[in-house]
Motif scaffolding. Structure first.
Motif, mmCIF file in Angstrom:
data_model
loop_
_atom_site.group_PDB
_atom_site.id
_atom_site.type_symbol
_atom_site.label_atom_id
_atom_site.label_comp_id
_atom_site.label_asym_id
_atom_site.label_seq_id
_atom_site.Cartn_x
_atom_site.Cartn_y
_atom_site.Cartn_z
ATOM 1 N N TRP A 1 0.844 -1.200 0.000
ATOM 2 C CA TRP A 1 0.000 0.000 0.000
ATOM 3 C C TRP A 1 0.875 1.244 0.000
ATOM 4 C CZ3 TRP A 1 -0.704 -3.374 4.339
ATOM 5 C CH2 TRP A 1 -0.004 -3.010 5.499
ATOM 6 N N THR A 2 0.277 2.339 -0.446
ATOM 7 C CA THR A 2 0.961 3.638 -0.441
ATOM 8 C C THR A 2 0.037 4.651 0.213
ATOM 9 O OG1 THR A 2 0.088 4.182 -2.637
ATOM 10 C CG2 THR A 2 2.267 3.142 -2.535
ATOM 11 N N VAL A 3 0.622 5.773 0.656
ATOM 12 C CA VAL A 3 -0.154 6.834 1.280
ATOM 13 C C VAL A 3 0.336 8.162 0.726
ATOM 14 C CG1 VAL A 3 1.430 6.865 3.255
ATOM 15 C CG2 VAL A 3 -0.848 7.876 3.488
ATOM 16 N N ASP A 4 -0.577 9.103 0.548
ATOM 17 C CA ASP A 4 -0.179 10.407 0.012
ATOM 18 C C ASP A 4 0.429 11.277 1.110
ATOM 19 O OD1 ASP A 4 -2.378 11.231 1.510
ATOM 20 O OD2 ASP A 4 -3.156 12.550 -0.060
ATOM 21 N N ALA A 5 0.925 12.431 0.726
ATOM 22 C CA ALA A 5 1.644 13.310 1.656
ATOM 23 C C ALA A 5 0.759 13.837 2.770
ATOM 24 C CB ALA A 5 2.261 14.481 0.891
ATOM 25 N N SER A 6 -0.552 13.871 2.553
ATOM 26 C CA SER A 6 -1.464 14.394 3.574
ATOM 27 C C SER A 6 -1.863 13.353 4.608
ATOM 28 C CB SER A 6 -2.730 14.938 2.907
ATOM 29 O OG SER A 6 -3.526 13.869 2.400
ATOM 30 N N THR B 1 -3.988 11.083 4.250
ATOM 31 C CA THR B 1 -5.443 10.880 4.206
ATOM 32 C C THR B 1 -5.886 9.947 3.082
ATOM 33 O OG1 THR B 1 -5.775 12.829 2.798
ATOM 34 C CG2 THR B 1 -5.923 13.154 5.195
ATOM 35 N N VAL B 2 -5.030 9.681 2.113
ATOM 36 C CA VAL B 2 -5.417 8.836 0.978
ATOM 37 C C VAL B 2 -4.469 7.647 0.885
ATOM 38 C CG1 VAL B 2 -5.822 8.704 -1.502
ATOM 39 C CG2 VAL B 2 -6.332 10.823 -0.268
ATOM 40 N N THR C 1 -3.726 3.860 -0.924
ATOM 41 C CA THR C 1 -4.013 3.012 -2.077
ATOM 42 C C THR C 1 -3.475 1.615 -1.792
ATOM 43 O OG1 THR C 1 -3.852 4.907 -3.558
ATOM 44 C CG2 THR C 1 -3.753 2.712 -4.553
ATOM 45 N N ARG D 1 -8.792 2.383 -3.262
ATOM 46 C CA ARG D 1 -8.367 3.668 -2.704
ATOM 47 C C ARG D 1 -9.268 4.013 -1.528
ATOM 48 N NH1 ARG D 1 -8.815 7.857 -6.916
ATOM 49 N NH2 ARG D 1 -10.962 8.086 -6.170
ATOM 50 N N THR E 1 -10.033 7.009 1.336
ATOM 51 C CA THR E 1 -9.841 8.399 1.738
ATOM 52 C C THR E 1 -10.398 8.583 3.141
ATOM 53 O OG1 THR E 1 -10.065 9.117 -0.564
ATOM 54 C CG2 THR E 1 -10.279 10.801 1.144
#
Length: 551
Positions: A97-102, A104-105, A107, A180, A182
């Protein structure tokens, strides 16, 4: 001075505990692999202390049901016991899995080739995960433990969908193997929640076909064991899945038998007779169990395993004498109470099964820090502080529940407090919840067990300004640190923020640590690799029979 809880962060063999010191206190770590003396097949008999209310993600509520579900179901992540005794979420049905910089998201990329057990016997897809979580968080009938998925957008704090038409708005299926998610707010540790059985994947199309009631009695998951039978009040039988998708973790044992045995003495009798392979006993049984000849002969192991649970004394910060409004004098009295509290004596009174508390976050949680409290047991210092307030004699009321352990703890606290001039009147409000929220006593028993292994699962619900622990503690500094921690992707930096928040709470003396809980287990060495993790789960697919154990 308070002992370091690092003396026994992981499994502790009680024969070594009787010898004193920290001998044998190294964490158990992951279970060993089957050795040359492993015997094929066999049955593991694990007693349930009550009939579970449910054994599948939608209906599980208590530890008995979750133990069953742990063997039958799997989620995107699974907990793995680390060498330091901490539980970390690792990829399971998700391969990454990956996570965005915030923060909050997220994948999730699902593993290909994962299959549901018969009679479903088809591949698991991202749509199955989305449908499973939609069922758990249903607006009309959410699961009892739906709160674990509460960070997802479209849910409230209870994990219930806020808009029946929009449904689970924060979950999107991108393709057959990609999901995904959120969140409503930054939460870098979201994957740490997903090893819980409530987040497991279920075949919702099959459930619609057979009906909720039929599925609840004979659920189907993706795990290494399947439910063969469940007779209410009698027990549950699991059998190994011959078609299990993960060939590297095929079960060693053919069958898991889980009889319901409500009476503690009856469980002990049947274990001693060789009818059970493991039992959980109260701290008072410690000496009796550890001195049995079976222990000396290597037929039994008596072990205390850390649990994601802590006992504290909560201090109501709105109290006129002890609370924040009383300024420096109130802080001095709270500090005096902390300095007069002998956590070692509390642990000893409970037969040294729990560890003396040194903070809010217990061992087993990634990022655990020992000796977080600045107030070691120091009666002379407590007396000086009380004298400086101009009121060397302090009278307070202390609310707790009616139980044998609570009585032992209350008596131990009363003795240590009396030495410095603090007189506590014990109150036992009818129906006192845990944590208490109805009684107005300035001191109260505060026991907390986390749903998943995260520092946030202790600090935020107990001490964030919006928390409901009964302390009514408010600190902009702590709130800010908790927010920074949730939004920080780097593990070390995030844990540092949580640790700073914990230190601030303890320096403010919003609570007083008493003990880190452990459970006392006795198991037969006939079955090897019996490791109980901090959530109380046993990976039964890793167990195997061995020649040297005797029945």
């Amino acid at each position: 001075m308070r002992r370091s809880s690092r003396c026994a962060l992981g499994m502790t063999v009680l024969a070594l505990l009787f010898a004193g010191g920290c001998g044998g206190g190294q964490p158990a770590g992951p279970a060993p692999q089957p050795s040359a003396d492993a015997l094929p097949g066999g049955t593991y008999t694990y007693p349930l202390s009550r009939n579970p209310e449910g054994i599948e993600p939608k209906t599980i509520r208590e530890r008995e049901g979750m133990q069953v579900a742990h063997q039958v179901f799997q989620g995107l992540a699974a907990y793995e016991l680390q060498p330091d005794g901490a539980l970390l979420a690792r990829p399971a049905l998700a391969e990454s899995w990956t996570v965005d910089a915030s923060a909050t998201v997220f994948t999730f990329h699902l593993r290909r080739g994962v299959r549901f057990q018969p009679p479903v016997a088809r591949e698991v897809t991202a749509a199955d995960v989305a449908r499973s979580w939609d069922r758990i968080t249903d607006a009309r009938r959410p699961a009892p433990l739906a709160r674990i998925l509460a960070p997802i957008r479209g849910l409230d704090e209870r994990g219930k969908q806020t808009d029946e038409q929009a449904g689970l708005a924060g979950v999107a299926v991108l393709d057959r193997y990609t999901l995904r998610v959120t969140l409503r707010y930054p939460f870098a540790e979201f994957p740490q929640t997903l090893g819980h059985p409530v987040a497991a994947v279920t075949p919702v199309d099959y459930i619609a076909h057979v009906g909720e009631a039929a599925y609840a009695r004979a659920p189907v998951g993706t795990g290494p064991y399947r439910v063969q039978s469940w007779r209410k009040g009698e027990g549950i039988q699991l059998v190994a899945v011959s078609e299990y998708w993960n060939k590297s973790e095929r079960p060693q044992l053919d069958r898991i038998s889980m009889p319901v045995i409500a009476d503690t003495a009856d469980r002990w009798r049947r274990f001693a007779a060789g009818e059970l392979d493991i039992i959980r006993v109260s701290p008072g049984w410690r000496r009796d169990a550890a001195t049995r000849r079976h222990v000396g002969r290597g037929e039994w192991l008596v072990q205390a395993w850390p649990r994601l649970s802590v006992r504290l004394i909560g201090i109501r910060m709105t109290d006129g004498e002890l609370g924040g409004a009383s300024g420096e004098a109130g802080l001095a009295r709270r500090r005096a109470l902390a300095l007069a509290t002998d956590a070692d004596a509390v642990a000893a009174a409970l037969h040294d099964v729990p560890l003396a508390g040194t903070g809010v976050v217990p061992p087993g949680v990634p990022g655990f820090r020992d000796a977080q409290t600045p107030y070691d047991y120091d009666p002379p210092a407590a007396i000086r502080l009380l004298e400086e307030t101009g009121h060397p004699k302090l009278q307070v009321s202390f609310a707790d529940e009616e139980s044998t352990e609570s009585s032992v703890i209350a008596a131990t606290l009363a003795r240590s407090w009396r030495e410095v001039g603090i007189v506590a009147r014990r109150k036992q409000p009818a129906g006192l919840p845990s944590p208490p929220a109805t009684d107005d006593s300035p001191l109260f028993a505060l026991s907390w067990t986390a749903d998943y292994p995260s520092m946030d699962a202790f600090l935020s619900p107990l001490f964030h300004s919006g928390g409901h622990s009964g302390t009514q503690y408010h600190s902009e500094t702590v709130d800010g640190l908790l927010y920074q921690a949730r939004a920080t992707l780097d593990d070390v930096q995030r844990q540092n923020f949580y640790a700073q928040a914990e230190k601030t709470i303890l320096a403010d003396a919003a609570c007083i640590p008493l003990c880190f809980e452990r459970d006392l287990w006795v198991n037969s060495t006939r079955i090897a690799s019996q490791v109980v993790d901090p959530l109380g789960f046993i990976d039964m697919w890793k167990l195997y029979r061995q020649r040297r154990g005797k029945r």
